[in-house]
Design an enzyme around this catalytic site. Structure first.
Site, PDB file in Angstrom:
ATOM      1  N   ARG A  92       0.855  -1.191   0.000  1.00 53.18           N
ATOM      2  CA  ARG A  92       0.000   0.000   0.000  1.00 53.18           C
ATOM      3  C   ARG A  92       0.895   1.246   0.000  1.00 53.18           C
ATOM      4  O   ARG A  92       1.679   1.444   0.919  1.00 53.18           O
ATOM      5  CB  ARG A  92      -0.905  -0.013   1.238  1.00 53.18           C
ATOM      6  CG  ARG A  92      -1.748   1.235   1.402  1.00 53.18           C
ATOM      7  CD  ARG A  92      -2.711   1.118   2.598  1.00 53.18           C
ATOM      8  NE  ARG A  92      -3.464   2.349   2.741  1.00 53.18           N
ATOM      9  CZ  ARG A  92      -3.258   3.250   3.706  1.00 53.18           C
ATOM     10  NH1 ARG A  92      -2.348   3.056   4.642  1.00 53.18           N
ATOM     11  NH2 ARG A  92      -3.981   4.348   3.745  1.00 53.18           N
ATOM     12  N   HIS A 136      -2.764  10.940   0.749  1.00 52.88           N
ATOM     13  CA  HIS A 136      -2.244  10.726   2.115  1.00 52.88           C
ATOM     14  C   HIS A 136      -1.672  12.073   2.580  1.00 52.88           C
ATOM     15  O   HIS A 136      -0.463  12.214   2.768  1.00 52.88           O
ATOM     16  CB  HIS A 136      -1.205   9.605   2.113  1.00 52.88           C
ATOM     17  CG  HIS A 136      -0.952   8.976   3.448  1.00 52.88           C
ATOM     18  ND1 HIS A 136      -1.086   7.631   3.703  1.00 52.88           N
ATOM     19  CD2 HIS A 136      -0.566   9.529   4.628  1.00 52.88           C
ATOM     20  CE1 HIS A 136      -0.785   7.368   4.968  1.00 52.88           C
ATOM     21  NE2 HIS A 136      -0.463   8.513   5.559  1.00 52.88           N
ATOM     22  N   GLU A 181      -7.185   8.525   6.286  1.00 48.66           N
ATOM     23  CA  GLU A 181      -7.419   9.198   7.572  1.00 48.66           C
ATOM     24  C   GLU A 181      -7.888  10.648   7.441  1.00 48.66           C
ATOM     25  O   GLU A 181      -7.163  11.581   7.828  1.00 48.66           O
ATOM     26  CB  GLU A 181      -6.161   9.140   8.436  1.00 48.66           C
ATOM     27  CG  GLU A 181      -5.688   7.733   8.723  1.00 48.66           C
ATOM     28  CD  GLU A 181      -4.613   7.668   9.819  1.00 48.66           C
ATOM     29  OE1 GLU A 181      -4.140   8.716  10.254  1.00 48.66           O
ATOM     30  OE2 GLU A 181      -4.273   6.551  10.231  1.00 48.66           O
ATOM     31  N   ASN A 309      -7.511   1.978   9.902  1.00 49.44           N
ATOM     32  CA  ASN A 309      -6.196   2.141  10.538  1.00 49.44           C
ATOM     33  C   ASN A 309      -6.415   2.129  12.038  1.00 49.44           C
ATOM     34  O   ASN A 309      -7.252   2.876  12.558  1.00 49.44           O
ATOM     35  CB  ASN A 309      -5.544   3.466  10.141  1.00 49.44           C
ATOM     36  CG  ASN A 309      -5.084   3.470   8.695  1.00 49.44           C
ATOM     37  OD1 ASN A 309      -5.241   2.479   7.981  1.00 49.44           O
ATOM     38  ND2 ASN A 309      -4.522   4.585   8.270  1.00 49.44           N
ATOM     39  N   TYR A 311      -4.445   2.103  15.877  1.00 45.67           N
ATOM     40  CA  TYR A 311      -3.220   2.235  16.680  1.00 45.67           C
ATOM     41  C   TYR A 311      -3.447   2.112  18.180  1.00 45.67           C
ATOM     42  O   TYR A 311      -2.613   1.577  18.896  1.00 45.67           O
ATOM     43  CB  TYR A 311      -2.527   3.572  16.382  1.00 45.67           C
ATOM     44  CG  TYR A 311      -1.882   3.573  15.013  1.00 45.67           C
ATOM     45  CD1 TYR A 311      -0.622   3.025  14.835  1.00 45.67           C
ATOM     46  CD2 TYR A 311      -2.552   4.069  13.902  1.00 45.67           C
ATOM     47  CE1 TYR A 311      -0.022   2.978  13.587  1.00 45.67           C
ATOM     48  CE2 TYR A 311      -1.964   4.025  12.641  1.00 45.67           C
ATOM     49  CZ  TYR A 311      -0.703   3.478  12.484  1.00 45.67           C
ATOM     50  OH  TYR A 311      -0.121   3.422  11.252  1.00 45.67           O
ATOM     51  N   GLU A 378      -3.593  -0.004   8.155  1.00 41.19           N
ATOM     52  CA  GLU A 378      -2.402   0.371   8.925  1.00 41.19           C
ATOM     53  C   GLU A 378      -2.543  -0.141  10.341  1.00 41.19           C
ATOM     54  O   GLU A 378      -3.633  -0.042  10.934  1.00 41.19           O
ATOM     55  CB  GLU A 378      -2.218   1.899   9.043  1.00 41.19           C
ATOM     56  CG  GLU A 378      -1.657   2.562   7.830  1.00 41.19           C
ATOM     57  CD  GLU A 378      -1.479   4.064   8.010  1.00 41.19           C
ATOM     58  OE1 GLU A 378      -1.228   4.520   9.160  1.00 41.19           O
ATOM     59  OE2 GLU A 378      -1.606   4.780   7.013  1.00 41.19           O
TER      60      GLU A 378
HETATM   61  C1  FCB Z   1      -1.114   7.270  10.704  1.00 43.02           C
HETATM   62  C2  FCB Z   1      -0.687   7.786   9.338  1.00 43.02           C
HETATM   63  C3  FCB Z   1       0.658   7.273   8.871  1.00 43.02           C
HETATM   64  C4  FCB Z   1       1.634   7.211  10.012  1.00 43.02           C
HETATM   65  C5  FCB Z   1       1.055   6.445  11.174  1.00 43.02           C
HETATM   66  C6  FCB Z   1       1.994   6.275  12.332  1.00 43.02           C
HETATM   67  O1  FCB Z   1      -1.957   8.178  11.292  1.00 43.02           O
HETATM   68  O2  FCB Z   1      -1.640   7.441   8.360  1.00 43.02           O
HETATM   69  O3  FCB Z   1       1.106   8.093   7.826  1.00 43.02           O
HETATM   70  O4  FCB Z   1       2.036   8.463  10.368  1.00 43.02           O
HETATM   71  O5  FCB Z   1      -0.110   7.089  11.630  1.00 43.02           O
END
Ligand code: FCB
Length: 473
Positions: A92, A136, A181, A309, A311, A378
């Protein structure tokens, strides 16, 4: 949302069984143009908002810029060879708008498009499925000068740019993501201003969020017109949001942040409406006069897939008495005073709490909105890495991936149509306002020599891909 304290990511005392993913599961890794390409002024590329922002004093840690980054523009052969060694099924990447349509309007730049043609051809020659993200975060600077995403016209410009890329690459790219995002583009770019273009105005952030989604809808339509067989989706960054306690005030704080972080995007994109409570929360910020008849139908143009995505999790509490009467610029307009609480669980080098069960929760939630195939586009972590005798033993990153893949597998067991997973990131890169000080890669980059060194996590991920799953622990 009643349980504020989630269990730790993984109980290390547990015996973890081997897990096999469904046949054809798309194992990938992700990057983004400005974070890796470099070659900022090469072959006709012109500045984007991230070039301007990173060259503005005080915006990025240590004054780092993406001028050179990982020099991927000149090293794509070497980088695709590394992907092939990893056994990636998909890669990607994002296209730099300013490279293929300098200035953001008018004719295509053939030299810019050639770079992506070469990249895609090289991927295909190595049996790696290209997964193309159109946006992006790197808006061409002249479009920002003309009003940026708070201006409606930017959405139309995005659709034109889409057509140009689809005409050039549609014959060889099957998977397309419009935006990456949009929350970050809108609320970090125009709300808190910690991302490019660095404006800090709540109303602008809300307008930007709407026009990003409008641009997404127009872009989907442009893609369908140019390439009816394309698989088209969008990538959103989502967080479970928990209240810090069972108090009604904390629950309300969680509702507000969940509205801004998640439902601001999920509801228009997948249901064709803004949530009423969110609109009410934002009443002091905007009257939504930027929303026109028909916009929400465009925004909710049917998709083929949704990218998530993931985290971390947010845990929030109600403002305490005496919190600032005059709100500071914030990425939470209208809810500036909500407090973000840390739970004392392990964090990454970004300070983000590690919460693998949150991935399961998030995927189930999105599946509650739609039956569409989902992809984790992600997921990953920054840690401080050290090169010792040419090796980087990034055990923390490896454990992070492992725990989140277990959560992803649990989602599949629970009936979520999860079809793939992209590790963030293939290689260390320019981490936006943090510059090169945060490392997310499975491949270590020495920014002086541009030497690439696969870390332990890369070797481990290659074994996961080979066995289509996780070994017992
Ligand atoms: C996300 C972004 C990516 C990177 C990660 C850690 O928010 O999409 O570009 O910065 O975090």
């Amino acid at each position: 949302m009643s349980n504020p304290a989630s269990p730790p990511a993984v109980d290390v005392l547990d015996e973890r069984p081997g897990l096999t993913f469904p046949p054809g599961f798309l194992w990938g890794a992700a990057t983004a143009a400005y974070q890796i390409e470099g070659a900022a002024a090469v072959d006709g590329r012109t500045p984007s908002i991230w070039d301007t922002f990173s060259h503005t004093e005080g915006r990025v840690v240590a004054g780092h810029t993406g001028d050179v980054a990982c020099d991927h523009y000149h090293r794509l052969g070497e980088d695709v060879a590394l992907m092939a060694e990893l056994g990636l099924k998909s890669y990607r990447f994002s296209v730099s708008w300013s490279r293929v349509q300098p200035g953001g309007t008018g004719a295509a730049n053939p030299r810019g498009l050639d770079f992506y043609r070469r990249l895609v051809d090289e991927l295909l020659a190595n049996g790696i499925e290209p997964w193309l993200t159109l946006y992006h975060w790197d808006l061409p600077q002249p479009l920002e000068d003309a009003g940026g995403w708070p201006a409606r016209d930017t959405a139309a410009r995005f659709a034109d740019y889409t057509t140009l890329v689809a005409d050039a690459l549609g014959d060889r790219v099957r998977y397309w993501t419009t935006l990456n995002e949009p929350w970050c583009s809108a609320f970090l770019g125009y709300g808190s201003g910690v991302h490019a273009p660095g404006r800090a105005n709540g109303a602008d952030a809300v307008r930007a969020g709407h026009h990003l989604m409008l641009g997404h809808g127009l872009s989907v339509q442009a893609l369908r017109a140019a390439r009816p067989t394309a698989e088209v989706g969008v990538t959103v960054n989502l967080y479970p949001v928990d209240p810090a306690s069972d108090s009604p005030a904390d629950s309300d704080a969680a509702r507000r942040i969940d509205g801004l972080a998640n439902r601001f995007f999920l509801d228009p994109l997948l249901r064709g409406s803004y949530p009423a409570d969110l609109v009410a929360d934002l009443r002091t910020v905007t009257d939504f006069d930027h929303v026109r008849d028909g916009d929400l139908a465009t925004i909710s143009t049917p998709l083929d897939l949704v990218g998530v995505n993931y985290y971390s999790r947010h845990v929030v509490a109600a403002p305490t008495d005496g919190d600032a009467a005059e709100p500071a610029p914030s990425c939470w307009p209208g809810s500036e005073d909500v407090r973000f609480v840390t739970r004392g669980v392990p964090v990454t080098d970004m300070g983000w709490e590690i919460d693998a069960p949150g991935l399961l929760e998030t995927l189930r939630r999105v599946h509650g909105y739609t039956d569409l195939p989902l992809y984790v586009t992600e997921n990953g972590s920054a840690f401080v890495d050290t090169v010792i005798d040419g090796e980087v033993d990034d055990v923390d990153r490896l454990a992070y991936f492992e725990a989140h893949l277990r959560a992803a597998h649990e989602a599949i067991d629970a009936g979520v149509p999860l079809r793939g997973y992209f590790a963030w990131s293939l290689m260390d890169n320019f981490e936006w306002a943090w510059g090169y000080t945060k490392r997310f890669g499975m491949i270590h980059i020495d920014y002086d020599s541009q030497v690439r060194t696969p870390k332990s996590s890369a070797k481990w991920y290659a074994s996961v891909i080979r066995r289509n799953g996780l070994a017992a622990q």
